[in-house]
Design a protein around this motif. Structure first.
Motif, mmCIF file in Angstrom:
data_model
loop_
_atom_site.group_PDB
_atom_site.id
_atom_site.type_symbol
_atom_site.label_atom_id
_atom_site.label_comp_id
_atom_site.label_asym_id
_atom_site.label_seq_id
_atom_site.Cartn_x
_atom_site.Cartn_y
_atom_site.Cartn_z
ATOM 1 N N LEU A 221 0.636 -0.977 -0.035
ATOM 2 C CA LEU A 221 0.111 -0.004 -0.078
ATOM 3 C C LEU A 221 0.859 1.184 -0.010
ATOM 4 O O LEU A 221 0.675 2.145 -0.950
ATOM 5 C CB LEU A 221 -0.951 0.035 1.123
ATOM 6 N N TYR A 222 1.773 1.345 0.894
ATOM 7 C CA TYR A 222 2.576 2.672 0.901
ATOM 8 C C TYR A 222 3.637 2.835 0.007
ATOM 9 O O TYR A 222 3.807 3.669 -0.684
ATOM 10 C CB TYR A 222 3.047 2.813 2.557
ATOM 11 N N LEU A 223 4.599 1.593 -0.041
ATOM 12 C CA LEU A 223 5.765 1.856 -0.974
ATOM 13 C C LEU A 223 5.371 1.708 -2.528
ATOM 14 O O LEU A 223 5.857 2.279 -3.418
ATOM 15 C CB LEU A 223 6.729 0.768 -0.531
ATOM 16 N N HIS A 224 4.313 0.617 -2.541
ATOM 17 C CA HIS A 224 4.047 0.381 -3.996
ATOM 18 C C HIS A 224 3.120 1.186 -4.570
ATOM 19 O O HIS A 224 3.503 2.001 -5.678
ATOM 20 C CB HIS A 224 3.983 -1.182 -4.041
ATOM 21 N N ARG A 225 1.941 1.020 -4.236
ATOM 22 C CA ARG A 225 0.794 1.865 -4.879
ATOM 23 C C ARG A 225 0.805 3.362 -4.432
ATOM 24 O O ARG A 225 0.455 4.360 -5.293
ATOM 25 C CB ARG A 225 -0.440 1.076 -4.377
ATOM 26 N N HIS A 226 1.171 3.686 -3.353
ATOM 27 C CA HIS A 226 1.108 5.091 -2.928
ATOM 28 C C HIS A 226 2.370 5.959 -3.397
ATOM 29 O O HIS A 226 2.367 6.924 -4.343
ATOM 30 C CB HIS A 226 1.106 5.201 -1.449
ATOM 31 N N SER A 227 3.645 5.435 -3.197
ATOM 32 C CA SER A 227 4.765 6.102 -3.316
ATOM 33 C C SER A 227 5.314 6.102 -4.611
ATOM 34 O O SER A 227 5.630 6.931 -5.532
ATOM 35 C CB SER A 227 6.070 5.804 -2.327
ATOM 36 N N ALA A 228 5.592 4.703 -4.946
ATOM 37 C CA ALA A 228 6.149 4.345 -6.637
ATOM 38 C C ALA A 228 5.150 4.901 -7.502
ATOM 39 O O ALA A 228 5.648 5.206 -8.608
ATOM 40 C CB ALA A 228 6.711 3.014 -6.537
ATOM 41 N N HIS A 229 4.007 4.173 -7.564
ATOM 42 C CA HIS A 229 2.990 4.557 -8.787
ATOM 43 C C HIS A 229 1.915 5.826 -8.451
ATOM 44 O O HIS A 229 1.401 6.159 -9.499
ATOM 45 C CB HIS A 229 2.245 3.441 -8.949
ATOM 46 N N ASN A 230 1.968 6.235 -7.262
ATOM 47 C CA ASN A 230 1.012 7.508 -7.026
ATOM 48 C C ASN A 230 -0.407 7.005 -7.398
ATOM 49 O O ASN A 230 -1.276 8.054 -7.912
ATOM 50 C CB ASN A 230 1.539 8.794 -7.748
ATOM 51 N N SER A 231 -0.736 5.817 -7.244
ATOM 52 C CA SER A 231 -2.135 5.328 -7.661
ATOM 53 C C SER A 231 -2.994 5.066 -6.459
ATOM 54 O O SER A 231 -4.134 5.094 -6.480
ATOM 55 C CB SER A 231 -2.168 3.826 -8.315
ATOM 56 N N LEU A 232 -2.680 5.710 -5.216
ATOM 57 C CA LEU A 232 -3.276 5.814 -3.944
ATOM 58 C C LEU A 232 -2.878 6.933 -3.191
ATOM 59 O O LEU A 232 -1.525 7.020 -3.084
ATOM 60 C CB LEU A 232 -2.898 4.619 -3.105
ATOM 61 N N ASP A 233 -3.797 7.786 -2.758
ATOM 62 C CA ASP A 233 -3.314 8.829 -1.665
ATOM 63 C C ASP A 233 -3.752 8.188 -0.341
ATOM 64 O O ASP A 233 -4.817 7.686 -0.180
ATOM 65 C CB ASP A 233 -4.162 9.874 -1.910
ATOM 66 N N LEU A 234 -2.700 8.404 0.676
ATOM 67 C CA LEU A 234 -3.021 8.071 2.024
ATOM 68 C C LEU A 234 -2.890 9.217 2.959
ATOM 69 O O LEU A 234 -2.141 10.105 2.512
ATOM 70 C CB LEU A 234 -1.716 6.959 2.293
ATOM 71 N N HIS A 235 -3.882 9.047 3.791
ATOM 72 C CA HIS A 235 -3.612 10.093 4.886
ATOM 73 C C HIS A 235 -2.465 10.101 5.519
ATOM 74 O O HIS A 235 -1.739 9.129 5.843
ATOM 75 C CB HIS A 235 -4.799 9.710 6.079
ATOM 76 N N PRO A 236 -1.786 11.401 5.954
ATOM 77 C CA PRO A 236 -0.628 11.566 6.415
ATOM 78 C C PRO A 236 -0.252 10.828 7.788
ATOM 79 O O PRO A 236 0.891 10.262 7.708
ATOM 80 C CB PRO A 236 -0.485 13.041 6.717
ATOM 81 N N VAL A 237 -1.030 10.490 8.484
ATOM 82 C CA VAL A 237 -1.157 9.606 9.494
ATOM 83 C C VAL A 237 -0.766 8.283 9.356
ATOM 84 O O VAL A 237 0.018 7.383 10.012
ATOM 85 C CB VAL A 237 -2.121 9.844 10.674
ATOM 86 N N LEU A 238 -1.350 7.775 8.450
ATOM 87 C CA LEU A 238 -1.438 6.322 8.146
ATOM 88 C C LEU A 238 -0.292 5.937 7.139
ATOM 89 O O LEU A 238 0.508 5.099 7.367
ATOM 90 C CB LEU A 238 -2.835 6.174 7.097
#
Length: 392
Positions: free
Chosen positions: A31-48
């Motif tokens: 969720l964090y490294l792959h979908r959120h950071s690498a591909h920007n396909s997921l926005d995560l709340h800053p706390v999560l």
């Protein structure tokens, strides 16, 4: 007893806790490294997002910028000499056994600068997570020993092995070596299993390489992406916002006019279009022509079936000879094979104006409808019904 740690758990409880801890690590990676950071396909709340970053520091010593940069380079240079961890180039044994080492070797300053944009560079990243990478896993060892006593040793060891084995080894190795392919993407990525449970959905690797900017990795009704389940949960809690998972191409029954939207919809949905072409045209024509094949060609029916729809850059020289011999002896097969490449040329040609692409698609449909091959005629009708807008 003191040697059982503060929690004093039973053997079964220890096993469940260990699996739970490693599962959190897997979810943090996907969720964090792959979908959120690498591909920007997921926005995560800053706390999560920060929880995942902190957890990965504790359990893997992973640096967000390094992991992100190396993964982006893998997509940009996939199956070439510049790919950081391709089993096609380096061999499956090396990637399986030395996956973590390959990541370390690939983390050069040049790679980080070129592919590591839009990654955390805040105070805690500079002064703790990046500066003291090993402190996290040392702290995790102390925590495990305090909570689980001597059993904390094997629990900590399991945590340290989990990502190097499953992510760096299995996903990057087996995921480009064996498994099934829903789509003929331009590299050798494969789905390891339709049930993406153990590695957070990363088992669906062919789906991901086909649609890298989608936060949802499952594509068929029987495929399970547990990572997507967590995304939906966090979305309900207003902690996550998925992006790019809905198709923008729509099939509108009854639509017969080919327009610019038809071209754009087909290009957007090109991998699924070619999958449909294989199912709707290639396979029925091949079955129809099987009885007409030469005795020399007929035993290679299954191989020819696979090669007809195989990404052309992945066909080996010996396989090209087999395919060409089959096409020379059967005009119908040659026609549907050449028509498939003409269709793909619509989105592979760069710098072509939309109106020129529209004319090319209209010409393709006319040729298909005049081919005398019913399956091609039906597929042309099927293509005409595509649009960017859903049916009213």
């Amino acid at each position: 007893m003191w040697y059982n740690g503060l929690l004093d758990l039973s053997v079964m409880q220890l096993i469940l806790v260990a699996l739970g801890l490693t599962h959190v690590t897997i979810i943090s990676v996907t969720l964090y490294l792959h979908r959120h950071s690498a591909h920007n396909s997921l926005d995560l709340h800053p706390v999560l997002a920060h929880f995942f970053r902190f957890w990965l520091w504790l359990t893997t010593a992973t640096n967000t910028k390094q992991w992100t940069a190396i993964h982006r380079k893998h997509h940009a240079k996939c199956e070439t000499e510049d790919d950081p961890h391709s089993p096609v180039v380096l061999g499956i044994r090396k990637v399986l056994l030395q996956g973590a080492e390959l990541y370390d070797e690939a983390g050069t300053e040049e790679t980080l600068q070129k592919y590591g944009q839009r990654t955390p560079e805040d105070w805690i990243e500079r002064n703790l997570y990046s500066r003291h990478k090993m402190l996290g896993i040392q702290l995790m060892a102390v925590i495990d020993l305090m909570l689980f006593g001597v059993n904390g040793i094997w629990i900590w060891a399991l945590q340290m092995m989990w990502i190097p084995v499953w992510a760096a080894g299995v996903v990057n190795g087996i995921g480009h070596f064996m498994g099934y392919r829903n789509f003929e993407c331009a590299d050798n990525a494969r789905n390891i299993s339709p049930l993406g449970l153990l590695i957070g959905g990363e088992e669906l690797h062919n789906n991901h390489h086909t649609y890298p900017n989608s936060s949802k990795l499952s594509r068929r009704w029987y495929e399970v992406d547990i990572g997507w389940g967590y995304i939906r949960l966090f979305q309900a809690l207003r902690l996550a916002t998925p992006k790019g998972y809905r198709p923008i191409a729509h099939h509108v029954p009854g639509k017969q006019d080919v327009d610019v939207e038809t071209v754009q919809a087909i290009a957007n949905n090109r991998f699924d279009i070619m999958r449909q072409y294989r199912k709707r045209v290639m396979e029925p024509v091949l079955r129809q022509q099987k009885s007409l094949m030469d005795d020399e060609i007929r035993p290679r029916y299954r191989k020819i079936r696979r090669l007809l729809s195989r990404e052309i850059t992945l066909i080996k020289p010996a396989e090209k000879e087999h395919l060409e011999s089959a096409l020379e002896s059967n005009q119908a097969l040659r026609q549907i094979y050449e028509m498939s490449h003409e269709l793909q040329a619509l989105w592979r040609r760069r710098g072509v104006k939309p109106q020129e692409k529209l004319q090319a698609l209209m010409q393709w449909c006319r040729e298909a409808e005049a081919s005398g091959i019913r399956y091609l005629e039906d597929f042309a009708t099927h293509l005409r019904a595509y649009s960017l807008r859903p049916a009213a």
